[in-house]
Motif scaffolding. Structure first.
Motif, PDB file in Angstrom:
ATOM      1  N   LEU A 151       0.806  -1.217   0.000  1.00 42.70           N
ATOM      2  CA  LEU A 151       0.000   0.000   0.000  1.00 42.70           C
ATOM      3  C   LEU A 151       0.840   1.268   0.000  1.00 42.70           C
ATOM      4  O   LEU A 151       2.035   1.241   0.293  1.00 42.70           O
ATOM      5  N   PHE A 152       0.149   2.361  -0.338  1.00 45.37           N
ATOM      6  CA  PHE A 152       0.643   3.703  -0.044  1.00 45.37           C
ATOM      7  C   PHE A 152      -0.145   4.181   1.159  1.00 45.37           C
ATOM      8  O   PHE A 152      -1.360   3.941   1.239  1.00 45.37           O
ATOM      9  N   CYS A 153       0.514   4.864   2.087  1.00 41.12           N
ATOM     10  CA  CYS A 153      -0.199   5.405   3.248  1.00 41.12           C
ATOM     11  C   CYS A 153       0.148   6.878   3.397  1.00 41.12           C
ATOM     12  O   CYS A 153       1.320   7.251   3.412  1.00 41.12           O
ATOM     13  N   GLN A 154      -0.911   7.698   3.516  1.00 46.71           N
ATOM     14  CA  GLN A 154      -0.712   9.147   3.654  1.00 46.71           C
ATOM     15  C   GLN A 154      -0.997   9.641   5.066  1.00 46.71           C
ATOM     16  O   GLN A 154      -1.283  10.825   5.264  1.00 46.71           O
ATOM     17  N   CYS A 155      -0.893   8.761   6.079  1.00 44.84           N
ATOM     18  CA  CYS A 155      -1.117   9.223   7.454  1.00 44.84           C
ATOM     19  C   CYS A 155       0.032  10.129   7.901  1.00 44.84           C
ATOM     20  O   CYS A 155       1.120  10.109   7.325  1.00 44.84           O
ATOM     21  N   ARG A 156      -0.188  10.927   8.920  1.00 47.83           N
ATOM     22  CA  ARG A 156       0.823  11.878   9.398  1.00 47.83           C
ATOM     23  C   ARG A 156       2.080  11.151   9.872  1.00 47.83           C
ATOM     24  O   ARG A 156       3.198  11.640   9.701  1.00 47.83           O
ATOM     25  N   GLN A 157       1.875  10.004  10.502  1.00 53.70           N
ATOM     26  CA  GLN A 157       3.024   9.243  10.995  1.00 53.70           C
ATOM     27  C   GLN A 157       3.940   8.813   9.842  1.00 53.70           C
ATOM     28  O   GLN A 157       5.166   8.964   9.923  1.00 53.70           O
ATOM     29  N   VAL A 197       5.897  -4.775   8.284  1.00 47.92           N
ATOM     30  CA  VAL A 197       5.478  -3.881   7.201  1.00 47.92           C
ATOM     31  C   VAL A 197       6.706  -3.052   6.786  1.00 47.92           C
ATOM     32  O   VAL A 197       7.093  -2.105   7.462  1.00 47.92           O
ATOM     33  N   PHE A 198       7.313  -3.474   5.686  1.00 44.94           N
ATOM     34  CA  PHE A 198       8.575  -2.876   5.231  1.00 44.94           C
ATOM     35  C   PHE A 198       8.347  -1.657   4.355  1.00 44.94           C
ATOM     36  O   PHE A 198       7.359  -1.575   3.622  1.00 44.94           O
ATOM     37  N   HIS A 199       9.312  -0.740   4.397  1.00 40.97           N
ATOM     38  CA  HIS A 199       9.321   0.399   3.476  1.00 40.97           C
ATOM     39  C   HIS A 199       9.883  -0.065   2.135  1.00 40.97           C
ATOM     40  O   HIS A 199      10.983  -0.622   2.069  1.00 40.97           O
ATOM     41  N   ALA A 200       9.125   0.170   1.082  1.00 37.07           N
ATOM     42  CA  ALA A 200       9.425  -0.437  -0.221  1.00 37.07           C
ATOM     43  C   ALA A 200      10.772  -0.015  -0.805  1.00 37.07           C
ATOM     44  O   ALA A 200      11.428  -0.795  -1.496  1.00 37.07           O
ATOM     45  N   ALA A 201      11.202   1.206  -0.520  1.00 36.51           N
ATOM     46  CA  ALA A 201      12.449   1.672  -1.133  1.00 36.51           C
ATOM     47  C   ALA A 201      13.685   1.028  -0.503  1.00 36.51           C
ATOM     48  O   ALA A 201      14.796   1.227  -0.988  1.00 36.51           O
ATOM     49  N   THR A 202      13.499   0.231   0.574  1.00 38.99           N
ATOM     50  CA  THR A 202      14.629  -0.525   1.128  1.00 38.99           C
ATOM     51  C   THR A 202      14.923  -1.779   0.297  1.00 38.99           C
ATOM     52  O   THR A 202      15.951  -2.425   0.516  1.00 38.99           O
ATOM     53  N   LEU A 203      14.028  -2.127  -0.638  1.00 35.29           N
ATOM     54  CA  LEU A 203      14.256  -3.307  -1.475  1.00 35.29           C
ATOM     55  C   LEU A 203      15.507  -3.133  -2.340  1.00 35.29           C
ATOM     56  O   LEU A 203      15.782  -2.035  -2.831  1.00 35.29           O
ATOM     57  N   ASP A 204      16.228  -4.225  -2.566  1.00 32.58           N
ATOM     58  CA  ASP A 204      17.352  -4.179  -3.501  1.00 32.58           C
ATOM     59  C   ASP A 204      16.849  -3.851  -4.901  1.00 32.58           C
ATOM     60  O   ASP A 204      17.541  -3.202  -5.680  1.00 32.58           O
ATOM     61  N   ASN A 205      15.639  -4.307  -5.210  1.00 32.75           N
ATOM     62  CA  ASN A 205      15.002  -3.964  -6.479  1.00 32.75           C
ATOM     63  C   ASN A 205      13.635  -3.334  -6.207  1.00 32.75           C
ATOM     64  O   ASN A 205      12.616  -4.021  -6.237  1.00 32.75           O
ATOM     65  N   PRO A 206      13.599  -2.026  -5.925  1.00 36.10           N
ATOM     66  CA  PRO A 206      12.329  -1.384  -5.559  1.00 36.10           C
ATOM     67  C   PRO A 206      11.279  -1.447  -6.661  1.00 36.10           C
ATOM     68  O   PRO A 206      10.089  -1.276  -6.393  1.00 36.10           O
ATOM     69  N   ALA A 207      11.676  -1.711  -7.898  1.00 39.03           N
ATOM     70  CA  ALA A 207      10.710  -1.796  -9.002  1.00 39.03           C
ATOM     71  C   ALA A 207       9.778  -2.997  -8.843  1.00 39.03           C
ATOM     72  O   ALA A 207       8.731  -3.063  -9.499  1.00 39.03           O
ATOM     73  N   LEU A 208      10.142  -3.932  -7.937  1.00 34.73           N
ATOM     74  CA  LEU A 208       9.256  -5.083  -7.676  1.00 34.73           C
ATOM     75  C   LEU A 208       7.964  -4.658  -6.982  1.00 34.73           C
ATOM     76  O   LEU A 208       6.952  -5.350  -7.057  1.00 34.73           O
ATOM     77  N   PHE A 209       8.015  -3.534  -6.276  1.00 36.30           N
ATOM     78  CA  PHE A 209       6.867  -3.092  -5.485  1.00 36.30           C
ATOM     79  C   PHE A 209       5.689  -2.729  -6.376  1.00 36.30           C
ATOM     80  O   PHE A 209       5.849  -1.993  -7.346  1.00 36.30           O
ATOM     81  N   GLU A 210       4.509  -3.260  -6.033  1.00 35.02           N
ATOM     82  CA  GLU A 210       3.281  -2.948  -6.770  1.00 35.02           C
ATOM     83  C   GLU A 210       2.233  -2.493  -5.773  1.00 35.02           C
ATOM     84  O   GLU A 210       1.679  -3.320  -5.058  1.00 35.02           O
ATOM     85  N   PRO A 211       1.962  -1.181  -5.684  1.00 32.86           N
ATOM     86  CA  PRO A 211       0.973  -0.706  -4.710  1.00 32.86           C
ATOM     87  C   PRO A 211      -0.430  -1.205  -5.050  1.00 32.86           C
ATOM     88  O   PRO A 211      -0.886  -1.049  -6.181  1.00 32.86           O
ATOM     89  N   GLN A 212      -1.108  -1.801  -4.071  1.00 30.34           N
ATOM     90  CA  GLN A 212      -2.458  -2.334  -4.298  1.00 30.34           C
ATOM     91  C   GLN A 212      -3.533  -1.357  -3.867  1.00 30.34           C
ATOM     92  O   GLN A 212      -4.668  -1.462  -4.304  1.00 30.34           O
ATOM     93  N   MET A 213      -3.194  -0.464  -2.937  1.00 24.53           N
ATOM     94  CA  MET A 213      -4.214   0.475  -2.453  1.00 24.53           C
ATOM     95  C   MET A 213      -3.566   1.677  -1.797  1.00 24.53           C
ATOM     96  O   MET A 213      -2.379   1.657  -1.468  1.00 24.53           O
TER      97      MET A 213
END
Ligand SMILES: [Zn+2]
Ligand SMILES: [Zn+2]
Length: 132
Positions: A26-32, A95-111
């Motif tokens: 997911l993408f999350c836009q909460c203040r935290q 719940v990992f932060h996607a940009a820590t991936l060695d290949n961040p292009a694998l990330f597919e936001p579902q919601m």
């Protein structure tokens, strides 16, 4: 995403690998998430801790999510890179932060969640499903 992937922090002190596909992303836009990432939203994926190996000196602190859940935020004790969170709402999940991936292009936001806290300068691909 693939069912095998790896990642690390900026300095390389922390690395991780997983042997199973994420349960969701997911993408999350909460203040935290805005504070943790220093920008308008986080990009995160959830994997089961039992399928994940983490190496290095992980530090953490506790906070309360906008939802009221207890959250532990884990980061690298050397470079400070945010790595993952755990939440009382989902025991056993990391719940990992996607940009820590060695290949961040694998990330597919579902919601997209917590869009009600969005900043006016943070725009999200309109094709990503909105969920509250
Ligand atoms: Zn580091
Ligand atoms: Zn958030």
């Amino acid at each position: 995403m693939t069912d095998k992937f790896s990642g690390r922090c900026s300095c390389g002190e922390i690395s991780y690998g997983s042997t199973a596909k994420p349960k969701f992303s997911l993408f999350c836009q909460c203040r935290q998430c805005q504070r943790i990432t220093g920008t308008g939203h986080s990009a995160q994926f959830a994997i089961e801790a039992k399928n994940t190996t983490i190496k290095g000196n992980v530090k953490s602190y506790g906070l309360t999510a906008d939802s009221g859940n207890d959250v532990i935020a884990a980061f690298c004790g050397t470079c400070g890179n945010p790595m993952y969170k755990t939440t009382s709402a989902m025991p056993g999940m990391l719940v990992f932060h996607a940009a820590t991936l060695d290949n961040p292009a694998l990330f597919e936001p579902q919601m997209l969640v917590n869009a009600s806290s969005a900043q006016p300068w943070d725009s999200i691909d309109p094709t990503v499903k909105r969920a509250e």
